[in-house]
Motif scaffolding. Sequence first.
Motif, PDB file in Angstrom:
ATOM      1  N   ALA A  87      28.974  25.586   7.410  1.00 30.71           N
ATOM      2  CA  ALA A  87      27.902  24.835   8.068  1.00 30.71           C
ATOM      3  C   ALA A  87      27.186  25.707   9.089  1.00 30.71           C
ATOM      4  CB  ALA A  87      28.478  23.587   8.743  1.00 30.71           C
ATOM      5  N   THR A  88      27.955  26.478   9.868  1.00 32.11           N
ATOM      6  CA  THR A  88      27.341  27.348  10.879  1.00 32.11           C
ATOM      7  C   THR A  88      26.487  28.430  10.237  1.00 32.11           C
ATOM      8  OG1 THR A  88      29.274  26.956  12.274  1.00 32.11           O
ATOM      9  CG2 THR A  88      27.831  28.781  12.882  1.00 32.11           C
ATOM     10  N   MET A  89      27.031  29.053   9.185  1.00 37.56           N
ATOM     11  CA  MET A  89      26.297  30.144   8.536  1.00 37.56           C
ATOM     12  C   MET A  89      25.050  29.614   7.834  1.00 37.56           C
ATOM     13  SD  MET A  89      27.882  33.110   6.079  1.00 37.56           S
ATOM     14  CE  MET A  89      29.049  33.572   7.339  1.00 37.56           C
ATOM     15  N   ALA A  90      25.157  28.446   7.185  1.00 42.05           N
ATOM     16  CA  ALA A  90      23.990  27.865   6.513  1.00 42.05           C
ATOM     17  C   ALA A  90      22.899  27.514   7.519  1.00 42.05           C
ATOM     18  CB  ALA A  90      24.405  26.619   5.729  1.00 42.05           C
ATOM     19  N   ALA A  91      23.297  26.989   8.672  1.00 42.43           N
ATOM     20  CA  ALA A  91      22.302  26.661   9.703  1.00 42.43           C
ATOM     21  C   ALA A  91      21.609  27.927  10.202  1.00 42.43           C
ATOM     22  CB  ALA A  91      22.983  25.932  10.856  1.00 42.43           C
ATOM     23  N   GLU A  92      22.364  29.020  10.357  1.00 41.99           N
ATOM     24  CA  GLU A  92      21.757  30.279  10.801  1.00 41.99           C
ATOM     25  C   GLU A  92      20.771  30.821   9.768  1.00 41.99           C
ATOM     26  OE1 GLU A  92      21.968  31.943  13.583  1.00 41.99           O
ATOM     27  OE2 GLU A  92      23.357  30.578  14.581  1.00 41.99           O
ATOM     28  N   LEU A  93      21.046  30.560   8.483  1.00 37.33           N
ATOM     29  CA  LEU A  93      20.183  31.068   7.413  1.00 37.33           C
ATOM     30  C   LEU A  93      19.077  30.098   7.029  1.00 37.33           C
ATOM     31  CD1 LEU A  93      22.953  32.607   5.128  1.00 37.33           C
ATOM     32  CD2 LEU A  93      21.336  33.841   6.561  1.00 37.33           C
ATOM     33  N   GLY A  94      18.988  28.960   7.715  1.00 38.23           N
ATOM     34  CA  GLY A  94      17.924  28.002   7.428  1.00 38.23           C
ATOM     35  C   GLY A  94      18.190  27.137   6.210  1.00 38.23           C
ATOM     36  N   LEU A  95      19.474  27.008   5.790  1.00 37.01           N
ATOM     37  CA  LEU A  95      19.827  26.166   4.652  1.00 37.01           C
ATOM     38  C   LEU A  95      20.381  24.838   5.160  1.00 37.01           C
ATOM     39  CD1 LEU A  95      21.566  28.890   2.453  1.00 37.01           C
ATOM     40  CD2 LEU A  95      19.213  28.102   2.308  1.00 37.01           C
ATOM     41  N   ASN A  96      20.744  23.964   4.213  1.00 39.36           N
ATOM     42  CA  ASN A  96      21.239  22.633   4.570  1.00 39.36           C
ATOM     43  C   ASN A  96      22.704  22.736   4.988  1.00 39.36           C
ATOM     44  OD1 ASN A  96      22.116  19.964   4.678  1.00 39.36           O
ATOM     45  ND2 ASN A  96      20.758  19.328   3.031  1.00 39.36           N
ATOM     46  N   PRO A  97      23.042  22.534   6.272  1.00 40.79           N
ATOM     47  CA  PRO A  97      24.441  22.692   6.699  1.00 40.79           C
ATOM     48  C   PRO A  97      25.361  21.606   6.156  1.00 40.79           C
ATOM     49  CG  PRO A  97      23.067  21.895   8.512  1.00 40.79           C
ATOM     50  CD  PRO A  97      22.144  22.205   7.388  1.00 40.79           C
ATOM     51  N   LYS A  98      24.838  20.405   5.869  1.00 43.49           N
ATOM     52  CA  LYS A  98      25.691  19.326   5.363  1.00 43.49           C
ATOM     53  C   LYS A  98      26.209  19.649   3.966  1.00 43.49           C
ATOM     54  CE  LYS A  98      23.671  15.581   8.089  1.00 43.49           C
ATOM     55  NZ  LYS A  98      23.011  14.251   8.056  1.00 43.49           N
ATOM     56  N   ILE A  99      25.312  20.160   3.109  1.00 43.86           N
ATOM     57  CA  ILE A  99      25.739  20.529   1.754  1.00 43.86           C
ATOM     58  C   ILE A  99      26.738  21.678   1.822  1.00 43.86           C
ATOM     59  CG2 ILE A  99      24.941  21.457  -0.447  1.00 43.86           C
ATOM     60  CD1 ILE A  99      22.335  19.973  -0.059  1.00 43.86           C
ATOM     61  N   ALA A 100      26.479  22.673   2.687  1.00 40.12           N
ATOM     62  CA  ALA A 100      27.390  23.809   2.815  1.00 40.12           C
ATOM     63  C   ALA A 100      28.761  23.352   3.320  1.00 40.12           C
ATOM     64  CB  ALA A 100      26.781  24.842   3.767  1.00 40.12           C
ATOM     65  N   LYS A 101      28.779  22.441   4.298  1.00 42.85           N
ATOM     66  CA  LYS A 101      30.050  21.937   4.819  1.00 42.85           C
ATOM     67  C   LYS A 101      30.822  21.182   3.744  1.00 42.85           C
ATOM     68  CE  LYS A 101      30.288  20.436   9.061  1.00 42.85           C
ATOM     69  NZ  LYS A 101      30.146  19.598  10.282  1.00 42.85           N
ATOM     70  N   ARG A 102      30.116  20.385   2.944  1.00 43.65           N
ATOM     71  CA  ARG A 102      30.757  19.631   1.865  1.00 43.65           C
ATOM     72  C   ARG A 102      31.382  20.582   0.844  1.00 43.65           C
ATOM     73  NH1 ARG A 102      29.162  14.254   0.750  1.00 43.65           N
ATOM     74  NH2 ARG A 102      29.987  13.403  -1.203  1.00 43.65           N
ATOM     75  N   ALA A 103      30.625  21.624   0.466  1.00 47.49           N
ATOM     76  CA  ALA A 103      31.139  22.597  -0.496  1.00 47.49           C
ATOM     77  C   ALA A 103      32.331  23.355   0.076  1.00 47.49           C
ATOM     78  CB  ALA A 103      30.026  23.560  -0.896  1.00 47.49           C
ATOM     79  N   GLY A 104      32.275  23.717   1.370  1.00 52.08           N
ATOM     80  CA  GLY A 104      33.397  24.419   1.986  1.00 52.08           C
ATOM     81  C   GLY A 104      34.651  23.575   2.034  1.00 52.08           C
ATOM     82  N   LEU A 105      34.506  22.277   2.290  1.00 48.63           N
ATOM     83  CA  LEU A 105      35.675  21.393   2.339  1.00 48.63           C
ATOM     84  C   LEU A 105      36.317  21.247   0.961  1.00 48.63           C
ATOM     85  CD1 LEU A 105      37.467  19.357   3.876  1.00 48.63           C
ATOM     86  CD2 LEU A 105      35.778  17.598   3.326  1.00 48.63           C
ATOM     87  N   LEU A 106      35.501  21.193  -0.090  1.00 51.32           N
ATOM     88  CA  LEU A 106      36.017  20.910  -1.440  1.00 51.32           C
ATOM     89  C   LEU A 106      36.322  22.166  -2.246  1.00 51.32           C
ATOM     90  CD1 LEU A 106      33.562  18.030  -2.463  1.00 51.32           C
ATOM     91  CD2 LEU A 106      35.859  17.801  -1.547  1.00 51.32           C
ATOM     92  N   HIS A 107      36.144  23.371  -1.675  1.00 56.93           N
ATOM     93  CA  HIS A 107      36.203  24.568  -2.521  1.00 56.93           C
ATOM     94  C   HIS A 107      37.586  24.818  -3.112  1.00 56.93           C
ATOM     95  CE1 HIS A 107      38.042  26.555   0.959  1.00 56.93           C
ATOM     96  NE2 HIS A 107      38.324  27.576   0.173  1.00 56.93           N
ATOM     97  N   ASP A 108      38.666  24.302  -2.485  1.00 54.84           N
ATOM     98  CA  ASP A 108      40.020  24.557  -2.978  1.00 54.84           C
ATOM     99  C   ASP A 108      40.705  23.301  -3.512  1.00 54.84           C
ATOM    100  OD1 ASP A 108      40.410  27.253  -2.895  1.00 54.84           O
ATOM    101  OD2 ASP A 108      41.273  27.305  -0.895  1.00 54.84           O
TER     102      ASP A 108
END
Length: 513
Positions: free
Chosen positions: A341-362
């Motif tokens: 979420a932090t990295m996506a926000a820094e890159l101008g992407l959607n942090p909610k989608i990134a956080k969701r993907a990070g939580l479910l990646h494993d």
Amino acid sequence: MDIIIIIIATFGGLLLGGLIAATILRKAIEKKSQQILKEANAESEVLKKDKILQAKEKFLQLKTEHEKLINEKNIAITASENRVKQKELSVSQKIEEYQRKQKELTTIKDNLTAQLEIVSKKQTELDRSSKQHIEKLETISGLSASEAKEQLIESLKNEAKSEALAQIKDIVEETKLSANREAKKIIIETIQRTATEQAIENAVSVFNIENDEMKGRIIGREGRNIRALEAATGIEIIVDDTPEAIILSGFDPVRREIARLSLHKLVTDGRIHPARIEEVVAKTKKQIEQEIIEIGKRTTIDLGVHNLHHELIRLVGKMKYRSSYGQNLLQHSKEVANLCATMAAELGLNPKIAKRAGLLHDIGKVPDNEPELPHAILGMKLAEKYKERPEICNAIGAHHDEVEMDSLISPIVQVCDAISGARPGARREVVEAYIKRLKDLEELALSYPGVIKTYAIQAGRELRVLVGSEKISDEEAEHISYDLSKKIQTEMTYPGQIKITVIRETRAVNFAK
């Protein structure tokens, strides 16, 4: 005889009276009829007059409306005639203007024609003088005009090419520096803003008891209690000389937790026998399942991940009882979610989608069954099954390069997963063994002829090999990379995967004097 005469006289009197009464009644009826007829004639005359008056009024009304309509039409016709007259006047004015401008254009055209003739004459004179000048220059220089032009163009082309190459090189170098600087800045800020605990999970749990007499009750007569407990939980229970402690050994943390809670309930209750053990273990399994769901819900609420399928919520909660190289899987997934979420926000992407993907990646590491698939592919299939977004499914499947990345979220999840797993204290590995593995990697690469230097970087996940350009060709560098990857696979033990990069540098050096 007299009676008969009386009767006849009476009957005759009655008949005469009836005739007289009938005559009087008929005259009265005729009189009434004449009166009614007169009244009807009078009423009909009144109605006739009323109808005539109504007809006259209707006629006058229709006449008035007709005259009004005719007046309106006359007004409209008059207005239309006025507009037509105005348009005719406007058209006439435009025609006159057009004719006037036509005359002006004709005059201008004649003037331009005269000027063009003058210019043409001057151009002819100029061409003649230029030709004479070129002929004199050719005579002086000994070169034709086309040859001189070609030499000039070639000189300018070479000079422009060298300047362009220099500018391109400067731009590329500047871009690389700025890109590396920005990437490092984003990664460092992301790591600094995500604070996580450093904890290591073991494959053994210790159950403390008040005294050693309880060990005998847990073992039971001829070991029936401990066998029933091991059969119900699937955990090996080690009762040895360790004072006031029983060791629960098992690879599955969920089973170990069920065994620990079941033992706690049995010891607290005091009734320990096979039937009671089976009952308590069954109840504990239900309790753990509810706790798993609650943990999943609490985790999604804490992270702000909403509208997650209930089965995915259960799998997230189940991560608490799984570990990867000693790192708790739920803590790892939460850490990766926050990093993403932090990295996506820094890159101008959607942090909610990134956080969701990070939580479910494993989530592929905690399925109910164990299919023969890599956990990234299995997690991607689970996400697709429960209708997650395509970019999230791709990020789950691509975080170990099992599938091709097709969204910007995928590399973010991969990088954050590596950051979480590679940080000090995250995963179980003795420092000496870690350093030895890095040294072995570098020494293995140095054993190849032509290798100048080797660097094991990214916690041993990447090996960079520098070879001499004068000793090793491009084909040999490719062969070294392939052969080294096969040798590492067969001779070394390591977590995850190692990227081998062979670098053959060619330098072109010149001096300006």
